[in-house]
Design a protein around this motif. Structure first.
Motif, PDB file in Angstrom:
ATOM      1  N   ASP A 105       0.820  -1.215   0.000  1.00  0.00           N
ATOM      2  CA  ASP A 105       0.000   0.000   0.000  1.00  0.00           C
ATOM      3  C   ASP A 105       0.853   1.264   0.000  1.00  0.00           C
ATOM      4  O   ASP A 105       0.331   2.372  -0.127  1.00  0.00           O
ATOM      5  N   GLY A 131      -2.385   1.907 -11.631  1.00  0.00           N
ATOM      6  CA  GLY A 131      -3.318   1.970 -10.510  1.00  0.00           C
ATOM      7  C   GLY A 131      -4.310   0.817 -10.525  1.00  0.00           C
ATOM      8  O   GLY A 131      -4.584   0.203  -9.485  1.00  0.00           O
ATOM      9  N   THR A 132      -4.826   0.493 -11.710  1.00  0.00           N
ATOM     10  CA  THR A 132      -5.772  -0.610 -11.839  1.00  0.00           C
ATOM     11  C   THR A 132      -5.118  -1.940 -11.484  1.00  0.00           C
ATOM     12  O   THR A 132      -5.709  -2.772 -10.771  1.00  0.00           O
ATOM     13  N   ASN A 180      -4.680  -2.256  -7.769  1.00  0.00           N
ATOM     14  CA  ASN A 180      -5.975  -2.514  -7.144  1.00  0.00           C
ATOM     15  C   ASN A 180      -6.418  -3.955  -7.379  1.00  0.00           C
ATOM     16  O   ASN A 180      -6.983  -4.598  -6.473  1.00  0.00           O
ATOM     17  N   GLY A 212      -5.051  -6.158  -4.873  1.00  0.00           N
ATOM     18  CA  GLY A 212      -5.500  -5.929  -3.501  1.00  0.00           C
ATOM     19  C   GLY A 212      -4.825  -4.785  -2.780  1.00  0.00           C
ATOM     20  O   GLY A 212      -4.992  -4.636  -1.566  1.00  0.00           O
ATOM     21  N   TYR A 213      -4.072  -3.935  -3.510  1.00  0.00           N
ATOM     22  CA  TYR A 213      -3.373  -2.827  -2.877  1.00  0.00           C
ATOM     23  C   TYR A 213      -4.074  -1.500  -3.151  1.00  0.00           C
ATOM     24  O   TYR A 213      -4.841  -1.366  -4.104  1.00  0.00           O
ATOM     25  N   ASP A 214      -3.755  -0.515  -2.309  1.00  0.00           N
ATOM     26  CA  ASP A 214      -4.240   0.833  -2.548  1.00  0.00           C
ATOM     27  C   ASP A 214      -3.640   1.374  -3.838  1.00  0.00           C
ATOM     28  O   ASP A 214      -2.593   0.917  -4.304  1.00  0.00           O
ATOM     29  N   THR A 215      -4.292   2.380  -4.410  1.00  0.00           N
ATOM     30  CA  THR A 215      -3.706   3.082  -5.548  1.00  0.00           C
ATOM     31  C   THR A 215      -2.365   3.663  -5.119  1.00  0.00           C
ATOM     32  O   THR A 215      -2.270   4.297  -4.064  1.00  0.00           O
ATOM     33  N   TYR A 241      -6.409  -7.877 -17.278  1.00  0.00           N
ATOM     34  CA  TYR A 241      -6.923  -6.543 -17.636  1.00  0.00           C
ATOM     35  C   TYR A 241      -7.150  -6.432 -19.141  1.00  0.00           C
ATOM     36  O   TYR A 241      -8.188  -5.921 -19.597  1.00  0.00           O
TER      37      TYR A 241
END
Length: 301
Positions: free
Chosen positions: A39, A70-71, A74, A77-80, A253
């Motif tokens: 994070d 960022g995607t 996420n 499972g991590y924050d941006t 993705y």
């Protein structure tokens, strides 16, 4: 990207995919250092490239590079992540000095950048490509004198340090073009607007971002040259487990029906559909260029 260009890139792809898939369940050795994904991961990004990686305010970043990394974080499972500005010429150094853990800054994947240090390379691993593009030219909107590559002969073209685009224009085939080298993109765009240079040259996706942010400028539609530049998320070697996790997230993705197209269109709406379609990578290309020491190698520690 032309069909021929994709064919050239596909030569090493097929064998790599077969070995890479077998590797997916075995993600490295026990001696690998602590994960760089958390994070608190810091990501180096460009601050002056509208559409791809741009910081309109201190600490705030937007653009396609920013959306992609960022995607993926996420999805794992991590924050941006947090972003900080980098120049093209110092991207590798910041990674090796651990000032940033990842770089997502229209960073082209090349054999010399991915090669280990003992082989004379930059000692980086890449996750990608997440987009591909060829080189082009940005000119003033009212300039009708530049329609073909030959029209650039004798013209002053601005490039910036540490880029594959600068290397391309230094080839003998382009020796009639007068080159001006600046520190980074914003200096070149300012020089173009101030009529100090006749054109700016770099990857077309970057140029379309500048065009949408500067109505007085336009990309020359008829010029597309050089080998495809494949953008990757870079990290210092030694983190193959993290690399493979990000690679698998990128593959997912790309596989999703609309995610890549939506993010690309939101960030780079000025890019023509044909160029946008050419920019989207295949899963095979991602497998061939991600987490390896040479294009087409099998990922290993």
């Amino acid at each position: 990207m032309t069909g021929a260009a994709r064919h050239r890139r596909a030569v090493t792809v097929t064998a790599a995919v077969a070995t890479a898939v077998l590797y997916a369940a075995a993600t490295g050795c026990d001696s690998e250092p602590e994960s760089i994904l958390s994070d608190r991961t810091e990501v180096g990004a460009k601050s002056d490239q509208p559409g791809t990686s741009f910081s309109p305010h201190d600490g705030e970043y937007n653009g396609f590079d920013i959306s992609v990394v960022g995607t993926l974080m996420n999805m794992l499972g991590y924050d941006t992540p947090r972003f900080s500005g980098v120049l093209s010429k110092n991207r590798a150094k910041l990674l090796h000095d651990d000032h940033v853990q990842l770089v997502a800054a229209t960073y082209s994947i090349t054999p010399s950048r991915m090669a280990p240090k003992d082989k004379g390379g930059d000692d980086l691993d890449f996750v990608g490509p997440y987009a591909s593009t060829q080189q082009g030219f940005l000119i003033r909107k009212d300039d009708r004198s530049i329609r073909t590559l030959a029209d650039l002969n004798g013209k002053v073209v601005c490039v910036w340090k540490g880029t594959t685009s600068a290397n391309e224009l230094n080839k003998p085939a382009h020796d009639k073009i007068v080159k001006r080298t600046e520190e980074d993109a914003s200096y070149c765009v300012k020089a173009l607007k101030d009529k100090e240079v006749d054109a700016v040259s770099t990857d077309q996706l970057i140029l379309y971002g500048f065009m949408q942010a500067n109505p007085s400028l336009r990309v020359v539609p008829g010029i597309k040259f050089g080998e495809p530049n494949d953008y990757g998320i870079a990290m210092a070697k030694g983190h193959r487990k993290d690399c493979v996790r990000l690679r698998d997230a990128l593959t997912q993705y790309i596989r999703q029906a609309t995610s890549w197209e939506r993010d690309f269109q939101n960030s780079l709406p000025a890019v023509p559909k044909e160029t946008r379609d050419e920019a989207k990578p295949t899963e095979d290309e991602i497998m061939a260029l991600s987490c390896v020491d040479r294009p087409g190698d099998s990922p290993s520690d």
